[in-house]
Enzyme design. Structure first.
Site, PDB file in Angstrom:
ATOM      1  N   HIS A   1       0.813  -1.221   0.000  1.00 13.67           N
ATOM      2  CA  HIS A   1       0.000   0.000   0.000  1.00 13.67           C
ATOM      3  C   HIS A   1       0.856   1.286   0.000  1.00 13.67           C
ATOM      4  O   HIS A   1       0.708   2.117  -0.894  1.00 13.67           O
ATOM      5  CB  HIS A   1      -0.999  -0.049   1.159  1.00 13.67           C
ATOM      6  CG  HIS A   1      -1.701   1.246   1.421  1.00 13.67           C
ATOM      7  ND1 HIS A   1      -2.542   1.822   0.494  1.00 13.67           N
ATOM      8  CD2 HIS A   1      -1.681   2.072   2.493  1.00 13.67           C
ATOM      9  CE1 HIS A   1      -3.009   2.958   0.998  1.00 13.67           C
ATOM     10  NE2 HIS A   1      -2.494   3.136   2.202  1.00 13.67           N
TER      11      HIS A   1
ATOM     12  N   HIS B   1       3.334   7.230   5.437  1.00 15.19           N
ATOM     13  CA  HIS B   1       2.103   7.855   5.939  1.00 15.19           C
ATOM     14  C   HIS B   1       1.336   7.029   6.966  1.00 15.19           C
ATOM     15  O   HIS B   1       0.619   7.568   7.786  1.00 15.19           O
ATOM     16  CB  HIS B   1       1.186   8.287   4.786  1.00 15.19           C
ATOM     17  CG  HIS B   1       0.368   7.170   4.189  1.00 15.19           C
ATOM     18  ND1 HIS B   1       0.829   6.379   3.172  1.00 15.19           N
ATOM     19  CD2 HIS B   1      -0.866   6.718   4.492  1.00 15.19           C
ATOM     20  CE1 HIS B   1      -0.097   5.486   2.860  1.00 15.19           C
ATOM     21  NE2 HIS B   1      -1.141   5.670   3.644  1.00 15.19           N
TER      22      HIS B   1
ATOM     23  N   GLU C   1       0.771   5.808  12.873  1.00 17.55           N
ATOM     24  CA  GLU C   1      -0.487   5.308  13.415  1.00 17.55           C
ATOM     25  C   GLU C   1      -0.460   3.795  13.628  1.00 17.55           C
ATOM     26  O   GLU C   1      -0.975   3.306  14.619  1.00 17.55           O
ATOM     27  CB  GLU C   1      -1.642   5.676  12.482  1.00 17.55           C
ATOM     28  CG  GLU C   1      -2.984   5.422  13.145  1.00 17.55           C
ATOM     29  CD  GLU C   1      -4.139   6.088  12.396  1.00 17.55           C
ATOM     30  OE1 GLU C   1      -3.898   6.573  11.278  1.00 17.55           O
ATOM     31  OE2 GLU C   1      -5.235   6.113  12.944  1.00 17.55           O
ATOM     32  N   ASP C   2       0.163   3.061  12.727  1.00 13.88           N
ATOM     33  CA  ASP C   2       0.013   1.604  12.748  1.00 13.88           C
ATOM     34  C   ASP C   2       1.255   0.818  13.155  1.00 13.88           C
ATOM     35  O   ASP C   2       1.211  -0.402  13.239  1.00 13.88           O
ATOM     36  CB  ASP C   2      -0.412   1.107  11.351  1.00 13.88           C
ATOM     37  CG  ASP C   2      -1.772   1.667  10.933  1.00 13.88           C
ATOM     38  OD1 ASP C   2      -2.521   2.080  11.839  1.00 13.88           O
ATOM     39  OD2 ASP C   2      -2.049   1.690   9.729  1.00 13.88           O
TER      40      ASP C   2
HETATM   41 MN    MN Z   1      -2.958   4.465   3.987  1.00  7.69          MN
END
Ligand code: MN
Length: 479
Positions: A38, A62, A66-67
């Site tokens: 991705h 990006h 967050e992940d």
């Molecule tokens: Mn994304």
């Protein structure tokens, strides 16, 4: 200032890829593929849009903050302030949409969530561009998600991201986002219209070829250097246009159009004159978007003509530069023009900015002030991103877009016809209100229903959208 001249695969970009691959290494996408697919796809899209190196690196990273275990500090140390700032913007934008209330913590000045969303990202427009690239790849791979998620993401894409692409004049992106999303939101209608367009193109192909040749010959004779090609209408824009014209296909004259690209502005008007000497123009359908560009900066001459064989064709005439801008929009011109222009504007070297850049400057200034803790009068901002639309919210924070002037029943029928059919009252921003009150940008609308409430003929007077009218009509005979 990022360096544009470095080759696309610089050592920094390679390092970002390595770091992202490591960070995401145990994660899978819904497709079962490794997650890194991705961010790499986002990288590729940003490269195709010719974005600068920092933006590409931020695109690769990006989803890491967050992940994964990677922190903003790590990114800052490794790639500098600017990349970290962009990644932070994209991360915040994601959180904002998950939980609109989070915005209170850093944008307490306004309760208008949509405005907040724009401002939260707007202090660097590149955040929005990364987000659009992210959304484009997610849209392209929507088929891997369960149906309910597909619908939700597709609806949001149609209501927020495709209009945003339009506002940035990224025509090619808008068409792709809207058509993919629409194919999930209303698959039957999508198929129907897609076939209709293909059928129409097949039928019109021969006549169009003749016209193309005729025009080409004339322009050549007049020594006008021009390129002519067909342009095919997108499914979603046809859908929207049909809605405006009471579904009357006979009123849609631009189902197929021919596009003429010439070297300069003078040649645009010259070509228009020649066209009109060849065919009869439909007077009310001549549009000069060169002298008066659309709000998003779009420029072109449009004319619809009738040929001696009674064929109605739309022509779009523009320069190569205008064409590039219409297709790729802000992404095309951002680093080359926008920064220089706004810099010159701020230093007073130029008096006016093109309107399409003005709103971006305003947005960036407002966001910068808010971040410094200064007050901003948001009402003074000309943030008419979606001039003909308002965005209102369900009590849960879902965004619903409606035409300006919409009433509570329009909102109710948009949520669900069952809800629309049993409306007993409405609360707007937590207060009891009535069904004649026009909804305003940012209103939180709560529809009250009662099982024994039935729809009534008089409701037609409290509705402005065709969608609600149609639903109400379907419900009335059942009584
Ligand atoms: Mn994304």
């Amino acid at each position: 200032m990022p360096d544009n001249k470095k080759p696309a695969n610089s050592e920094r970009i390679e390092r970002a890829v390595a770091i992202a691959t490591e960070a995401h290494k145990n994660q899978l996408r819904k497709t079962g593929e490794p997650y890194i697919i991705h961010p790499l796809a986002v990288k590729k899209i940003l490269e195709e849009w010719h974005m600068d190196e920092d933006t590409i690196i931020a695109g690769i990273l990006h989803d890491t903050v967050e992940d994964t275990d990677l922190t903003l500090d790590d990114i800052k140390k490794e790639f500098g302030e600017s990349v970290a700032f962009l990644v932070d913007g994209v991360t915040k934008l994601g959180q904002v949409r998950k939980n609109m209330d989070n915005l209170d913590t850093y944008l307490p000045e306004t309760k208008d969530n949509f405005l907040r969303l724009m401002i939260a990202t707007g202090n660097d427009i590149r955040v929005l561009i990364i987000k659009l690239a992210d959304r484009l790849h997610n849209a392209r791979t929507l088929s891997a998600l369960p149906p309910d998620k597909q619908k939700k993401i597709a609806t949001e894409t149609l209501e927020i991201f495709a209009p945003l692409a339009d506002r940035l004049n990224m025509g090619r992106l808008r068409v792709e986002l809207a058509d993919i999303a629409f194919s999930y939101v209303d698959p039957k209608r999508f198929e129907y219209l897609k076939n209709l367009i293909e059928e129409n193109n097949k039928q019109a192909a021969k006549a169009l070829k003749e016209i193309e040749k005729e025009v080409k010959d004339l322009l050549k004779k007049e020594k006008l250097d021009a390129e002519i090609s067909g342009r095919i209408k997108s499914v979603y824009s046809l859908h929207k246009k049909l809605a405006k014209h009471n579904q009357n296909l006979g009123e849609i004259y631009d189902l197929t159009a021919l596009r003429i690209i010439v070297p300069d502005v003078t040649s645009c008007y010259l070509a228009l004159g020649l066209l009109h000497s060849l065919y009869t123009p439909m007077n009310e359908r001549i549009k000069d978007y060169i002298a008066k560009p659309k709000q998003n900066g779009y420029q072109s001459l449009h004319t619809t003509v009738i040929t001696p064989k009674k064929k109605i064709v739309e022509f779009q005439i523009r320069t190569r530069e205008m064409h590039e801008y219409a297709e790729r929009g802000l992404a095309a011109s951002f680093y080359y023009n926008e920064q220089k222009l706004t810099e010159n504007y701020k230093q007073g070297k130029i008096q006016h900015l093109p309107t399409n850049l003005l709103w971006i400057t305003e947005l960036q200034d407002a966001a910068a002030k808010l971040r410094e803790g200064k007050k901003v009068d948001l009402k003074k901002l000309r943030l008419n991103l979606f001039a003909d639309k308002i965005f209102v919210y369900t009590p849960k924070g879902d965004i619903i877009d409606l035409p300006k002037g919409s009433l509570p029943l329009d909102f109710a029928f948009r949520l669900h016809s069952e809800i629309g059919g049993h409306v007993s009252g409405v609360k707007i921003n937590g207060k009891m209100s009535n069904l004649n009150r026009r909804l305003e940008q940012g209103d939180v609308v709560e529809i009250l229903t009662a099982k024994n409430q039935v729809p009534h003929e008089s409701w037609f007077e409290k509705i402005i959208t065709s969608h609600a009218r149609q639903k109400l009509r379907q419900m009335l005979p059942k009584q």
